[in-house]
Design a protein around this motif. Structure first.
Motif, PDB file in Angstrom:
ATOM      1  N   GLU A 110       1.071  -4.787  -9.653  1.00 32.32           N
ATOM      2  CA  GLU A 110      -0.044  -4.094  -8.995  1.00 32.32           C
ATOM      3  C   GLU A 110      -0.822  -5.034  -8.068  1.00 32.32           C
ATOM      4  OE1 GLU A 110      -0.493  -0.854  -9.037  1.00 32.32           O
ATOM      5  OE2 GLU A 110       1.074  -0.515 -10.518  1.00 32.32           O
ATOM      6  N   THR A 111      -0.087  -5.725  -7.189  1.00 29.47           N
ATOM      7  CA  THR A 111      -0.737  -6.650  -6.254  1.00 29.47           C
ATOM      8  C   THR A 111      -1.530  -5.920  -5.179  1.00 29.47           C
ATOM      9  OG1 THR A 111       1.223  -6.739  -4.845  1.00 29.47           O
ATOM     10  CG2 THR A 111       1.011  -8.450  -6.559  1.00 29.47           C
ATOM     11  N   TRP A 112      -1.144  -4.693  -4.878  1.00 29.00           N
ATOM     12  CA  TRP A 112      -1.775  -3.870  -3.856  1.00 29.00           C
ATOM     13  C   TRP A 112      -1.761  -4.551  -2.488  1.00 29.00           C
ATOM     14  CZ3 TRP A 112      -6.805  -1.631  -6.512  1.00 29.00           C
ATOM     15  CH2 TRP A 112      -6.427  -0.939  -7.671  1.00 29.00           C
ATOM     16  N   LEU A 113      -0.743  -5.351  -2.222  1.00 29.99           N
ATOM     17  CA  LEU A 113      -0.616  -6.028  -0.933  1.00 29.99           C
ATOM     18  C   LEU A 113       0.400  -5.302  -0.068  1.00 29.99           C
ATOM     19  CD1 LEU A 113      -0.393  -9.747  -2.122  1.00 29.99           C
ATOM     20  CD2 LEU A 113      -2.411  -8.555  -1.221  1.00 29.99           C
ATOM     21  N   ASP A 114       0.175  -5.329   1.241  1.00 24.74           N
ATOM     22  CA  ASP A 114       1.170  -4.787   2.153  1.00 24.74           C
ATOM     23  C   ASP A 114       2.081  -5.924   2.604  1.00 24.74           C
ATOM     24  OD1 ASP A 114      -0.310  -6.214   4.018  1.00 24.74           O
ATOM     25  OD2 ASP A 114      -1.283  -4.438   4.850  1.00 24.74           O
ATOM     26  N   ALA A 115       2.874  -5.680   3.607  1.00 27.86           N
ATOM     27  CA  ALA A 115       3.840  -6.682   4.076  1.00 27.86           C
ATOM     28  C   ALA A 115       3.178  -7.962   4.574  1.00 27.86           C
ATOM     29  CB  ALA A 115       4.715  -6.081   5.167  1.00 27.86           C
ATOM     30  N   SER A 116       1.903  -7.892   4.964  1.00 29.58           N
ATOM     31  CA  SER A 116       1.207  -9.072   5.485  1.00 29.58           C
ATOM     32  C   SER A 116       0.414  -9.791   4.395  1.00 29.58           C
ATOM     33  CB  SER A 116       0.283  -8.670   6.636  1.00 29.58           C
ATOM     34  OG  SER A 116      -0.731  -7.800   6.153  1.00 29.58           O
ATOM     35  N   GLY A 117       0.838  -9.708   3.140  1.00 26.47           N
ATOM     36  CA  GLY A 117       0.112 -10.299   2.030  1.00 26.47           C
ATOM     37  C   GLY A 117       0.342 -11.776   1.802  1.00 26.47           C
ATOM     38  N   ASN A 118       0.995 -12.464   2.731  1.00 30.62           N
ATOM     39  CA  ASN A 118       1.292 -13.881   2.533  1.00 30.62           C
ATOM     40  C   ASN A 118       0.052 -14.753   2.429  1.00 30.62           C
ATOM     41  OD1 ASN A 118       3.991 -13.351   2.444  1.00 30.62           O
ATOM     42  ND2 ASN A 118       4.433 -14.115   4.479  1.00 30.62           N
ATOM     43  N   HIS A 138       7.281 -11.708  -2.708  1.00 30.78           N
ATOM     44  CA  HIS A 138       6.468 -10.505  -2.847  1.00 30.78           C
ATOM     45  C   HIS A 138       7.257  -9.292  -2.393  1.00 30.78           C
ATOM     46  CE1 HIS A 138       3.561  -7.512  -1.198  1.00 30.78           C
ATOM     47  NE2 HIS A 138       3.040  -7.710  -2.386  1.00 30.78           N
ATOM     48  N   CYS A 139       7.035  -8.172  -3.069  1.00 29.10           N
ATOM     49  CA  CYS A 139       7.598  -6.893  -2.667  1.00 29.10           C
ATOM     50  C   CYS A 139       6.486  -5.859  -2.767  1.00 29.10           C
ATOM     51  CB  CYS A 139       8.773  -6.527  -3.575  1.00 29.10           C
ATOM     52  SG  CYS A 139       9.528  -4.944  -3.141  1.00 29.10           S
ATOM     53  N   GLY A 140       6.067  -5.316  -1.625  1.00 30.83           N
ATOM     54  CA  GLY A 140       4.985  -4.336  -1.604  1.00 30.83           C
ATOM     55  C   GLY A 140       5.501  -2.915  -1.694  1.00 30.83           C
ATOM     56  N   ARG A 141       4.598  -1.992  -1.979  1.00 31.98           N
ATOM     57  CA  ARG A 141       4.953  -0.574  -2.038  1.00 31.98           C
ATOM     58  C   ARG A 141       4.935  -0.032  -0.614  1.00 31.98           C
ATOM     59  NH1 ARG A 141       2.387   2.979  -6.519  1.00 31.98           N
ATOM     60  NH2 ARG A 141       3.981   1.815  -7.649  1.00 31.98           N
ATOM     61  N   SER A 142       6.009   0.559  -0.190  1.00 34.93           N
ATOM     62  CA  SER A 142       6.136   1.059   1.171  1.00 34.93           C
ATOM     63  C   SER A 142       5.595   2.486   1.288  1.00 34.93           C
ATOM     64  CB  SER A 142       7.607   1.026   1.584  1.00 34.93           C
ATOM     65  OG  SER A 142       7.783   1.563   2.858  1.00 34.93           O
ATOM     66  N   GLY A 143       4.675   2.702   2.230  1.00 31.97           N
ATOM     67  CA  GLY A 143       4.193   4.038   2.550  1.00 31.97           C
ATOM     68  C   GLY A 143       3.197   4.634   1.583  1.00 31.97           C
ATOM     69  N   GLN A 144       2.758   3.889   0.572  1.00 30.87           N
ATOM     70  CA  GLN A 144       1.788   4.381  -0.398  1.00 30.87           C
ATOM     71  C   GLN A 144       0.811   3.274  -0.757  1.00 30.87           C
ATOM     72  OE1 GLN A 144       4.142   5.571  -3.749  1.00 30.87           O
ATOM     73  NE2 GLN A 144       4.657   7.554  -2.896  1.00 30.87           N
ATOM     74  N   LYS A 145      -0.338   3.658  -1.294  1.00 37.11           N
ATOM     75  CA  LYS A 145      -1.292   2.673  -1.774  1.00 37.11           C
ATOM     76  C   LYS A 145      -0.883   2.191  -3.155  1.00 37.11           C
ATOM     77  CE  LYS A 145      -5.342   4.210   0.705  1.00 37.11           C
ATOM     78  NZ  LYS A 145      -6.748   4.578   0.611  1.00 37.11           N
ATOM     79  N   GLY A 146      -1.415   1.032  -3.538  1.00 32.47           N
ATOM     80  CA  GLY A 146      -1.161   0.488  -4.866  1.00 32.47           C
ATOM     81  C   GLY A 146       0.194  -0.172  -4.961  1.00 32.47           C
ATOM     82  N   GLY A 147       0.612  -0.417  -6.203  1.00 31.94           N
ATOM     83  CA  GLY A 147       1.919  -0.996  -6.455  1.00 31.94           C
ATOM     84  C   GLY A 147       2.060  -2.420  -5.970  1.00 31.94           C
TER      85      GLY A 147
END
Length: 105
Positions: free
Chosen positions: A32-40, A55-64
């Motif tokens: 549950e990092t809640w980061l997008d692709a730019s979370g570096n 890191h692997c973010g949730r695509s197209g949704q919030k959270g995850g």
């Protein structure tokens, strides 16, 4: 090693770094990092200087989102089992002589 449901890493980067340092961890798995692709930037701030991260973010949704922060002392490599639309995961394999597969879902 430790597992931490961080519920938004962006406001807890220094806390995560402190947990790693104070408990002398070699590896921490974050959910549950809640980061997008730019979370570096957040991951760099959360990691001690001698750590690497994935890191692997949730695509197209919030959270995850999941992340793994690993000490450079441990010889590891990323492992892929394909792409899934219902969950995020990261897999890393420790190289011999301490072979071990670690997966964060």
């Amino acid at each position: 090693m430790a597992l931490f449901n961080v519920r938004s890493l962006s406001k807890k980067t220094f806390n995560v770094n402190d947990i790693i340092t104070s408990h002398k961890l070699y590896c921490i798995f974050l959910t549950e990092t809640w980061l997008d692709a730019s979370g570096n930037y957040e991951l760099l701030e959360a990691s001690p200087s001698d750590f690497s991260f994935s890191h692997c973010g949730r695509s197209g949704q919030k959270g995850g989102g999941v992340a793994t922060l690993v000490s450079n002392v441990l010889p590891c490599k990323d492992v892929s089992f394909g792409t899934f639309t219902t969950f995020e995961y990261l897999a890393i394999a420790m190289k011999p002589p301490n072979s071990c597969l670690m997966v964060t879902i």
